[in-house]
Enzyme design. Structure first.
Site, short mmCIF file in Angstrom:
data_model
loop_
_atom_site.label_atom_id
_atom_site.label_comp_id
_atom_site.label_asym_id
_atom_site.label_seq_id
_atom_site.Cartn_x
_atom_site.Cartn_y
_atom_site.Cartn_z
N LYS A 265 -7.23 16.21 -5.37
CA LYS A 265 -6.51 16.59 -6.60
C LYS A 265 -6.20 18.09 -6.64
O LYS A 265 -5.20 18.49 -7.24
CB LYS A 265 -7.32 16.15 -7.83
CG LYS A 265 -7.44 14.62 -7.97
CD LYS A 265 -6.11 13.92 -8.22
CE LYS A 265 -6.26 12.43 -8.46
NZ LYS A 265 -4.99 11.74 -8.70
N ASP B 294 0.84 -1.19 0.00
CA ASP B 294 0.00 0.00 0.00
C ASP B 294 0.89 1.25 0.00
O ASP B 294 1.80 1.35 0.83
CB ASP B 294 -0.88 -0.06 1.27
CG ASP B 294 -2.03 0.91 1.21
OD1 ASP B 294 -1.80 2.09 0.87
OD2 ASP B 294 -3.16 0.50 1.49
N TYR C 69 -12.58 13.65 -3.73
CA TYR C 69 -11.63 13.45 -4.84
C TYR C 69 -11.12 14.80 -5.35
O TYR C 69 -9.91 14.99 -5.53
CB TYR C 69 -12.33 12.67 -5.96
CG TYR C 69 -11.42 12.31 -7.11
CD1 TYR C 69 -10.47 11.32 -6.96
CD2 TYR C 69 -11.52 12.97 -8.33
CE1 TYR C 69 -9.62 10.98 -8.02
CE2 TYR C 69 -10.68 12.65 -9.39
CZ TYR C 69 -9.73 11.65 -9.23
OH TYR C 69 -8.89 11.33 -10.27
N SER D 244 -5.80 15.42 -12.07
CA SER D 244 -7.10 15.24 -12.74
C SER D 244 -7.59 16.63 -13.17
O SER D 244 -7.23 17.64 -12.55
CB SER D 244 -8.11 14.62 -11.77
OG SER D 244 -9.42 14.69 -12.30
N1 LIG Z 1 -9.95 6.81 -14.46
C1 LIG Z 1 -10.23 8.10 -14.57
O1 LIG Z 1 -11.32 8.51 -15.06
C2 LIG Z 1 -9.22 9.13 -14.11
C3 LIG Z 1 -9.40 10.46 -14.49
C4 LIG Z 1 -8.48 11.41 -14.06
C5 LIG Z 1 -7.41 11.04 -13.28
N2 LIG Z 1 -7.25 9.73 -12.92
C6 LIG Z 1 -6.12 9.38 -12.05
O2 LIG Z 1 -5.30 8.44 -12.70
C7 LIG Z 1 -4.60 7.66 -11.73
C8 LIG Z 1 -4.66 6.20 -12.13
O3 LIG Z 1 -6.01 5.78 -12.14
P1 LIG Z 1 -6.58 4.70 -13.18
O4 LIG Z 1 -7.65 5.38 -13.94
O5 LIG Z 1 -5.50 4.06 -13.92
O6 LIG Z 1 -7.31 3.71 -12.15
P2 LIG Z 1 -7.09 2.16 -11.82
O7 LIG Z 1 -7.15 1.31 -13.03
O8 LIG Z 1 -8.06 1.89 -10.71
O9 LIG Z 1 -5.60 2.10 -11.26
C9 LIG Z 1 -5.28 2.58 -9.99
C10 LIG Z 1 -3.94 1.98 -9.59
O10 LIG Z 1 -3.59 2.49 -8.29
C11 LIG Z 1 -3.29 1.40 -7.43
N3 LIG Z 1 -3.65 1.76 -6.06
C12 LIG Z 1 -4.82 2.26 -5.61
N4 LIG Z 1 -4.75 2.46 -4.29
C13 LIG Z 1 -3.52 2.05 -3.90
C14 LIG Z 1 -2.86 1.98 -2.66
N5 LIG Z 1 -3.45 2.37 -1.52
N6 LIG Z 1 -1.60 1.50 -2.61
C15 LIG Z 1 -0.98 1.07 -3.76
N7 LIG Z 1 -1.56 1.13 -4.96
C16 LIG Z 1 -2.82 1.60 -5.03
C17 LIG Z 1 -4.10 0.23 -7.97
O11 LIG Z 1 -3.46 -1.01 -7.66
P3 LIG Z 1 -3.92 -2.05 -6.54
O12 LIG Z 1 -5.40 -2.00 -6.44
O13 LIG Z 1 -3.37 -3.34 -7.03
O14 LIG Z 1 -3.23 -1.56 -5.30
C18 LIG Z 1 -3.99 0.47 -9.47
O15 LIG Z 1 -2.78 -0.06 -9.96
C19 LIG Z 1 -5.23 7.99 -10.39
O16 LIG Z 1 -4.40 8.89 -9.68
C20 LIG Z 1 -6.52 8.68 -10.76
O17 LIG Z 1 -6.95 9.61 -9.77
C21 LIG Z 1 -8.13 8.76 -13.32
#
Ligand SMILES: NC(=O)c1ccc[n+]([C@@H]2O[C@H](COP(=O)([O-])OP(=O)(O)OC[C@H]3O[C@@H](n4cnc5c(N)ncnc54)[C@H](OP(=O)(O)O)[C@@H]3O)[C@@H](O)[C@H]2O)c1
Length: 282
Positions: free
Chosen positions: A183, A78, A179, A166
């Site tokens: 951000k 984590d 959220y 974001s």
């Molecule tokens: N998806 C969207 O619409 C969106 C839009 C704007 C910005 N973002 C940003 O993009 C980034 C990546 O998100 P994503 O869209 O790729 O989502 P995702 O597919 O859910 O990936 C999130 C990643 O973060 C890891 N994670 C979450 N909590 C964690 C913790 N406590 N410790 C270690 N690892 C953790 C997860 O791995 P495990 O679960 O295996 O730990 C996973 O690898 C985030 O910062 C998110 O805020 C996303």
């Protein structure tokens, strides 16, 4: 005797900072899915060794085993746990004598639903992962990034901290208060440390994606099943990763990725009250 003048290209301020993947060492948090997974694979394909961090061991193993042995080094745990951060930094010491070229703070979580109805723990959880962990990992990595900056005469490559923010860190929307707060905090802190670290030769990049088709909405915290996210259009994670790596290579300060995201942010800068009215819940 005539003094020799320094050529323009020899002046440090004139040189455009560039980050180069080949021969570099990077840390990517949240490497098991979505944007972080794509960043890890692309970096590995470009000759960069990557320390990939995430909680789900089997998902991380799948990423590690898809590339030649030793290219992607897993650290399972984590990001809010300081011993996990210590484990990643000790990998940096073992693999590269304490020299780190890139830290991508990507791991993140979301939550949906009105602020008043939510358990207060929801705000703490989101802030811990999306903001406090980022500051902790950056604090730990800065000495190693400084080592890379000091070695630039041998290898011209500007060390980089890249934070995945974001569009909602530029303009907040209803039902995502925790959220948006996390951000916005990340955005403000990123701007501040960018200015602090400039003299050390470390670039700080903020990438702000809009809705991305990842597992993000499957792992929302403190969110009832009926809550859904409203958005217009979305990007696949590999497109976000490619745009992020382009921004890192050029050491850009800040990039807003989608046209929809840009439209929201620029309209808000022109008239915040108008956007408040558009977004107000009826
Ligand atoms: N998806 C969207 O619409 C969106 C839009 C704007 C910005 N973002 C940003 O993009 C980034 C990546 O998100 P994503 O869209 O790729 O989502 P995702 O597919 O859910 O990936 C999130 C990643 O973060 C890891 N994670 C979450 N909590 C964690 C913790 N406590 N410790 C270690 N690892 C953790 C997860 O791995 P495990 O679960 O295996 O730990 C996973 O690898 C985030 O910062 C998110 O805020 C996303």
């Amino acid at each position: 005797m005539a003094k020799s003048r320094p050529s323009l290209s020899s002046l440090a301020f004139w040189r455009k900072p560039r980050w180069r993947p080949a021969g570099s060492l990077a840390i990517v948090t949240g490497a098991s899915s979505g944007i972080g997974r794509e960043l890890t694979l692309r970096l590995a394909d470009q000759g960069c060794r990557v320390i990939g961090v995430a909680r789900r061991r089997e998902r991380l193993d799948e990423v590690v085993s898809s590339r030649p042995s030793g290219t992607i080094i897993p650290v399972v745990g984590d990001v809010t746990d300081s011993s996990v951060c210590d484990a990643a930094m000790s990998e940096v010491h073992q693999l590269a004598g304490g020299r780190l070229d890139l830290l991508i703070n990507n791991a993140g979580i979301g939550a949906i639903g009105p602020f008043f109805d939510a358990d207060p723990q929801r705000l703490r959880e989101v802030m811990e992962v999306n903001f406090f962990a980022v500051t902790q990992w950056s604090r730990a990595a800065i000495p190693c990034l400084r080592n890379a900056a000091a070695a630039q005469a041998d290898r011209p490559c500007t060390p980089v901290i890249c934070n995945i923010g974001s569009v909602l860190g530029h303009r907040a929307v209803p039902d995502k208060s925790e959220y948006c707060a996390s951000k916005f905090a990340l955005h403000g802190w990123t701007d501040s440390i960018r200015a602090e670290l400039a003299a050390a030769g470390i670039a700080v990049v903020l990438v702000s994606p809009s809705t991305t088709r990842s597992e993000f909405f499957d792992s929302l915290v403190g969110t009832s099943p009926g809550q859904t996210s409203k958005s217009v259009g979305s990007w696949p994670p590999d497109r976000v990763a490619q745009a992020t790596l382009t921004a890192i290579a050029a050491c850009r300060s800040e990039v807003l990725l989608s046209w929809g995201g840009k439209a929201l942010v620029y309209a808000d800068r022109l008239s915040p009250p108008l956007i408040d009215r558009v977004l107000a819940k009826k």
